[in-house]
Design a protein around this motif. Structure first.
Motif, short mmCIF file in Angstrom:
data_model
loop_
_atom_site.label_atom_id
_atom_site.label_comp_id
_atom_site.label_asym_id
_atom_site.label_seq_id
_atom_site.Cartn_x
_atom_site.Cartn_y
_atom_site.Cartn_z
N ARG A 33 -13.13 3.31 3.26
CA ARG A 33 -11.78 3.07 3.76
C ARG A 33 -11.80 2.27 5.04
NH1 ARG A 33 -7.87 7.65 1.80
NH2 ARG A 33 -6.64 5.78 2.08
N GLU A 34 -12.70 1.30 5.12
CA GLU A 34 -12.65 0.37 6.26
C GLU A 34 -11.69 -0.76 5.91
OE1 GLU A 34 -16.64 -0.90 7.32
OE2 GLU A 34 -17.40 1.10 6.85
N ARG A 35 -11.30 -1.49 6.91
CA ARG A 35 -10.36 -2.59 6.68
C ARG A 35 -11.04 -3.73 5.94
NH1 ARG A 35 -5.50 -3.04 8.48
NH2 ARG A 35 -5.54 -5.29 8.24
N THR A 36 -10.36 -4.31 4.96
CA THR A 36 -10.85 -5.52 4.31
C THR A 36 -9.70 -6.50 4.23
OG1 THR A 36 -10.20 -4.87 2.10
CG2 THR A 36 -12.39 -4.18 2.81
N TRP A 37 -10.01 -7.75 3.87
CA TRP A 37 -8.96 -8.77 3.81
C TRP A 37 -7.97 -8.49 2.68
CZ3 TRP A 37 -9.21 -11.49 -0.80
CH2 TRP A 37 -10.43 -11.37 -1.51
N MET A 38 -8.33 -7.63 1.73
CA MET A 38 -7.42 -7.33 0.63
C MET A 38 -6.33 -6.34 1.04
SD MET A 38 -7.94 -8.87 -2.27
CE MET A 38 -7.15 -7.76 -3.41
N ASP A 39 -6.50 -5.67 2.20
CA ASP A 39 -5.55 -4.62 2.60
C ASP A 39 -4.12 -5.13 2.64
OD1 ASP A 39 -7.83 -3.26 2.87
OD2 ASP A 39 -7.40 -2.42 4.84
N PRO A 44 0.05 -1.79 0.45
CA PRO A 44 1.39 -1.33 0.03
C PRO A 44 1.41 -0.83 -1.41
CG PRO A 44 1.52 -3.47 1.11
CD PRO A 44 0.07 -3.19 0.92
N VAL A 45 0.67 -1.52 -2.31
CA VAL A 45 0.62 -1.08 -3.71
C VAL A 45 -0.02 0.30 -3.79
CG1 VAL A 45 -0.17 -1.70 -6.02
CG2 VAL A 45 0.32 -3.51 -4.38
N LEU A 49 1.63 3.74 -5.21
CA LEU A 49 1.00 4.49 -6.31
C LEU A 49 0.86 5.96 -5.97
CD1 LEU A 49 -1.89 2.28 -7.77
CD2 LEU A 49 -0.03 3.36 -9.01
N TYR A 50 0.40 6.24 -4.75
CA TYR A 50 0.21 7.64 -4.35
C TYR A 50 1.54 8.38 -4.32
CZ TYR A 50 -4.47 6.18 -2.93
OH TYR A 50 -5.74 5.69 -2.92
N ARG A 51 2.60 7.66 -3.85
CA ARG A 51 3.91 8.30 -3.79
C ARG A 51 4.40 8.65 -5.19
NH1 ARG A 51 5.47 5.16 0.35
NH2 ARG A 51 6.37 3.57 -1.00
N LEU A 52 4.20 7.69 -6.11
CA LEU A 52 4.69 7.90 -7.47
C LEU A 52 3.93 9.00 -8.21
CD1 LEU A 52 5.17 4.21 -8.67
CD2 LEU A 52 6.96 5.95 -8.53
N THR A 53 2.65 9.19 -7.87
CA THR A 53 1.83 10.10 -8.66
C THR A 53 1.51 11.40 -7.91
OG1 THR A 53 -0.15 8.99 -7.86
CG2 THR A 53 0.74 8.24 -9.96
N GLY A 54 2.04 11.54 -6.72
CA GLY A 54 1.85 12.78 -5.97
C GLY A 54 0.43 12.99 -5.48
N PHE A 172 -10.96 11.97 -6.05
CA PHE A 172 -11.10 11.15 -7.26
C PHE A 172 -9.96 10.15 -7.39
CE2 PHE A 172 -9.92 10.55 -11.78
CZ PHE A 172 -10.99 9.74 -12.14
N TRP A 173 -8.73 10.59 -7.12
CA TRP A 173 -7.58 9.70 -7.33
C TRP A 173 -7.65 8.50 -6.39
CZ3 TRP A 173 -6.07 11.08 -11.76
CH2 TRP A 173 -6.03 12.41 -12.14
N VAL A 174 -8.06 8.79 -5.16
CA VAL A 174 -8.16 7.70 -4.18
C VAL A 174 -9.27 6.73 -4.59
CG1 VAL A 174 -8.68 7.15 -1.77
CG2 VAL A 174 -7.21 9.10 -2.33
N ASP A 175 -10.41 7.28 -5.00
CA ASP A 175 -11.52 6.41 -5.42
C ASP A 175 -11.12 5.57 -6.63
OD1 ASP A 175 -13.07 7.42 -3.40
OD2 ASP A 175 -14.13 8.87 -4.65
N LEU A 176 -10.41 6.21 -7.56
CA LEU A 176 -9.97 5.51 -8.77
C LEU A 176 -9.06 4.34 -8.42
CD1 LEU A 176 -9.78 5.96 -12.04
CD2 LEU A 176 -7.51 6.77 -11.47
N VAL A 177 -8.08 4.62 -7.58
CA VAL A 177 -7.09 3.60 -7.24
C VAL A 177 -7.73 2.48 -6.42
CG1 VAL A 177 -5.03 3.17 -5.85
CG2 VAL A 177 -5.09 5.11 -7.43
N ARG A 178 -8.56 2.86 -5.44
CA ARG A 178 -9.16 1.81 -4.59
C ARG A 178 -10.13 0.94 -5.40
NH1 ARG A 178 -7.90 2.34 0.82
NH2 ARG A 178 -9.56 0.95 1.47
N GLY A 179 -10.89 1.55 -6.27
CA GLY A 179 -11.81 0.77 -7.12
C GLY A 179 -11.05 -0.22 -7.99
N THR A 180 -9.90 0.23 -8.51
CA THR A 180 -9.11 -0.65 -9.37
C THR A 180 -8.48 -1.79 -8.58
OG1 THR A 180 -8.56 1.28 -10.70
CG2 THR A 180 -7.24 -0.69 -11.05
N LEU A 181 -7.81 -1.44 -7.49
CA LEU A 181 -7.02 -2.44 -6.78
C LEU A 181 -7.88 -3.38 -5.95
CD1 LEU A 181 -3.95 -0.38 -5.49
CD2 LEU A 181 -4.14 -1.80 -7.54
N TRP A 182 -8.89 -2.85 -5.28
CA TRP A 182 -9.66 -3.68 -4.35
C TRP A 182 -10.80 -4.44 -5.05
CZ3 TRP A 182 -6.43 -0.40 -2.06
CH2 TRP A 182 -5.96 -0.67 -0.77
#
Lengths: 604, 201
Positions: A33-39, A44-45, A49-54, A172-182
């Motif tokens: 969870r360090e800063r990258t240029w994709m942030d 925001p996405v 996602l986290y808001r929508l899926t709790g 797991f959810w965070v890892d899943l989402v970050r792997g997908t998006l980043w």
């Protein structure tokens, strides 16, 4: 073998080597969870996602909750895929221009298990079975998430090694989402457009029908698939005047199929199909995409555990085994099939009717022998399973290379994530064996490896051959198993062995002559795939959960170093001895026997 | 363990990511592809006289002696681009050996002066291979020249102009696109007096 063939093989390895460090270090930043240029784009996405899926992104999970999340997510998404396949014919669902009917239950179950477990074994012909909607929202979707879940699992395992005296291994959810998006999303966007530029199709149009330039006569096939005879006893002939050209949203699925080491083809011929893999450049790009993330994860391992040299030692073992495999496959295929080339079979006086340019059965001219052998090695070193040539038609030894790669557990670069944690199990076994040799409690990067860890590692090692060999044995002893073989003799046995090895290893390539779309194979292969995925994931996460609690012990003179050539050599040795010895008897009944018989001029 | 919470998240995550990755992503790529690369994204289709006659990426069967022939195909009834696939015959399968023997004899009779190139005797993995090797094209030059009343050199020149070399000088293998070559051949013939038009079927 040609110099140009070797140039292409080494160029691929060099390209993979070059991307390992930048991509691996980027992956480490994403999951720390360090800063990258994709942030700027993705943050925001991610929040939405986290808001929508709790999802509470601050919450960290212990290994049991992590495993539970993996299994729940897999279960739910597998169920949805099954339903989608069963209802794809509903008229109000979009993107079914060919009006394809619902997928049969056993096949739908097999396919759902197959794509959920990152296997992508295909018992069906996609272009005559799956609607565009099913391919996009069902199959390609699982390519994304099974890959992201694999990366998440590897990262969780690495956290188990690197964290000290803690309980949690991440969310797991965070890892899943970050792997997908980043990681997956940006690479897929660029890759898909590159593929389209070369001629990989991307559309939602119905299949085209072309009027042939040169209509031709061909025997009419009866319902049994054999030429049918007319009432006069002569074979009935039909004139083929048209060619139906299947279309579809291929490029968007093709790229994640390779990048996520999934391997499920949009078409039956997979990456041999010109619409999936039209040029030598797309072929290179696809192989590169397969290897990029698995290779980079070795650097991520080094970076996150603070021992970069250990990461490279693991990479070295992978690269060595990769080269050994591709050399054997390339040699065997370039040598060709003596049954086809030997002038002897034409009787005396025949002046050698062919030129031997290697075994070209099941291979494309644009790829040739070198790129076909290379692709077969790449796709089975990893858990990909895409093919650009038909492994079933390889020479016995050429086809044995992919089979052995699978039997070693696909740890040579390995699947996205799955290969990494598979290799780490072998690493744990290696330091355990080294520990026994020097008579000390084994340590791995400052963590003591104890009975519990070794037991779990052995579970991973033992469940794998158990599933493969038991199912293969049942299949070859019963008509419901043997009737599906397409090739007689030892080759038929290899087809069955390959199918269960591929399924359990979550690869998905096949000796595709096997008619696996039967109730027995659909069910037994689906079970193999599920066992192969989740019976590996649980012990692996248990090891991570156990390691993460341990405290760091300082290295002493007695500590076996996990860096350098000595460790690399030991790791190669353990991988080969465990993998090869387990399966040697089965291999000698299949490809080895067939090779000897082929050299002796025997056909079946 | 928070079973219920994770189960709810699993449901919601599946739905949301299906829309995002399974629908929006492919649609976005389709949109971009149709704008940036319309020809490639639709299969590089070829039309002649307003009629769709094929794709330059997908092989076709040619049986007339006046055309260059493609490799054997196992896709459907042959080059069926709605049903791709290879023969999946193993190396020791007697029917593979018999097929190759038969084809060797047939091709040998057609051109006794040269060895039969291996790619003309083997079926491709996709069953849709649009290419043959330059050697396989050369093997057929004499037959085409005789059938069309052209000189071997002018056929050879046409083959050369349809030969693709390795991409970026080192990737893949040299190859000849059979459909494009045959279309070139038909076109060359239609403007030459010593070359009849192909017989109408």
């Amino acid at each position: 073998m040609t110099a140009n063939g070797w140039l292409q093989i080494l160029f691929l390895l060099l390209a993979v080597f070059a991307v390992t460090r930048p991509l691996g270090s980027y992956i480490a930043r994403v999951f720390s969870r360090e800063r990258t240029w994709m942030d700027l784009i993705m943050r925001p996405v991610e929040r939405a996602l986290y808001r929508l899926t709790g999802v509470d992104e601050i919450h960290e999970m212990e290994w049991k909750e992590y495993a539970l999340a993996v299994i729940l997510f897999s279960g739910v998404s597998m169920l949805l895929l099954y339903l989608l396949e069963r209802v794809q014919h509903w008229a109000w669902l979009p993107w079914n221009p060919q009006k394809l009917p619902a997928v049969a239950p056993a096949l739908a179950f097999n396919t759902a298990a197959s794509f959920t477990t990152n296997t992508n074994w295909q018992s069906y012909t996609p272009e005559t079975t799956m609607s565009y909607l099913t391919q996009m929202a069902g199959l390609a979707y699982h390519n994304w998430i099974s890959a992201a879940a694999g990366i998440a699992l590897a990262i969780a395992f690495i956290r188990g090694i690197s964290r000290r005296e803690q309980k949690a291994i991440g969310n797991f959810w965070v890892d899943l989402v970050r792997g997908t998006l980043w990681i997956l999303a940006p690479l897929c966007l660029i890759g898909a457009l590159l593929l389209v530029s070369q001629g990989v199709v991307q559309n939602l149009r119905p299949y085209d029908t072309a009027e042939l330039v040169d209509p031709y006569q061909t025997p009419t096939l009866g319902p049994d698939g054999k030429p049918a005879n007319g009432t006069d006893g002569k074979p009935m002939m039909q004139t083929i005047r048209q060619q139906v050209i299947a279309q579809g949203p291929v490029a968007s699925q093709e790229i994640i199929k390779e990048l996520g080491t999934n391997g499920g083809g949009f078409f039956n011929a997979n990456s041999a199909h010109p619409f999936e893999n039209p040029t030598p450049f797309t072929n290179f790009l696809e192989m590169f995409a397969i290897l990029a993330i698995p290779s980079a994860l070795t650097y991520t391992l080094g970076k996150m555990t603070g021992s970069q040299r250990h990461g490279w030692a693991v990479w070295g073992a992978m690269a060595f085994l990769f080269l050994a495999g591709v050399t054997t496959a390339y040699w065997a295929e370039a040598r060709g099939n003596p049954l086809l080339t030997s002038a002897a079979m034409h009787g005396p006086g025949f002046s050698g009717g062919q030129t031997n340019t290697g075994n070209m059965e099941g291979k494309e001219v644009r790829f040739g022998v070198a790129n076909s052998a290379l692709f077969a090695t790449v796709t089975t070193d990893t858990s990909c399973g895409a093919v650009n040539s038909m492994h079933d038609s390889f020479t016995p030894l050429g086809g044995m290379v992919p089979l052995i790669n699978l039997m070693l557990g696909e740890v040579i670069f390995g699947g996205v994530g799955a290969g990494m944690y598979g290799m780490l199990v072998f690493v744990i076994l290696s330091v355990f064996i080294a520990g026994l040799m020097v008579g000390r409690t084994p340590e791995y990067l400052g963590k003591k490896i104890e009975a519990y860890d070794v037991k779990m590692a052995m579970l991973v090692i033992l469940i794998f051959p158990l599933v493969i060999l038991v199912f293969t044995a049942i299949s070859v002893l019963h008509p419901f198993g043997t009737s599906a073989m397409a090739n007689p003799g030892p080759h038929g046995f290899t087809e069955v062995l390959y199918a269960f090895t591929s399924a359990t290893a979550n690869n998905g390539s096949g000796f595709n002559g096997l008619s696996a779309n039967t109730p027995w194979y659909n069910t037994s292969l689906a079970i193999s795939m599920l066992l192969g995925r989740f019976m590996m994931v649980l012990p692996v996460l248990a090891i991570a959960g156990n390691l993460v609690r341990k405290k760091q012990v300082p290295a002493t003179l007695g500590t076996f170093p996990v860096t350098g050539p000595l460790f690399t050599a030991l790791l190669i040795g353990v991988v080969l001895i465990v993998g090869a010895l387990t399966f040697f008897p089965a291999l000698s009944l299949g490809p080895i026997l067939e090779h000897l018989l082929m050299r002796a001029g025997k056909t079946f | 363990m928070q079973m219920k919470k994770n189960l709810v998240t699993a449901f919601l995550m599946t739905l949301v990511t299906t829309v995002l990755l399974g629908v929006l992503f492919p649609l976005a790529i389709t949109g971009l592809a149709q704008v940036l690369f319309p020809r490639q994204a639709n299969g590089e289709l070829i039309t002649r006289n307003g009629k769709l006659i094929g794709s330059s990426l997908i092989g076709q069967q040619f049986s007339s002696p006046r055309h260059f022939h493609s490799r054997p195909s196992s896709a459907g009834a042959g080059y069926d681009a709605g049903n791709s696939g290879g023969s999946n015959l193993g190396p020791t399968n007697a029917s593979l050996v018999a097929r190759v023997q038969g084809d060797t004899k047939r091709l040998q009779a057609e051109n006794p002066s040269a060895a039969v190139p291996m790619d003309l005797l083997t079926s491709s993995g996709s069953g849709l291979d649009p290419h043959i090797s330059p050697e396989a094209a050369e093997f057929q030059v004499a037959r085409i020249a005789k059938q069309r009343g052209m000189s071997e050199d002018s056929v050879r020149k046409l083959v050369r102009s349809h030969t693709e070399f390795r991409q970026f000088a080192f990737l893949g293998e040299p190859r000849v696109n059979v459909l494009e070559l045959n279309l070139g051949l038909d076109q060359a013939c239609s403007v030459r007096v010593d070359c009849e038009l192909p017989p109408q079927k």
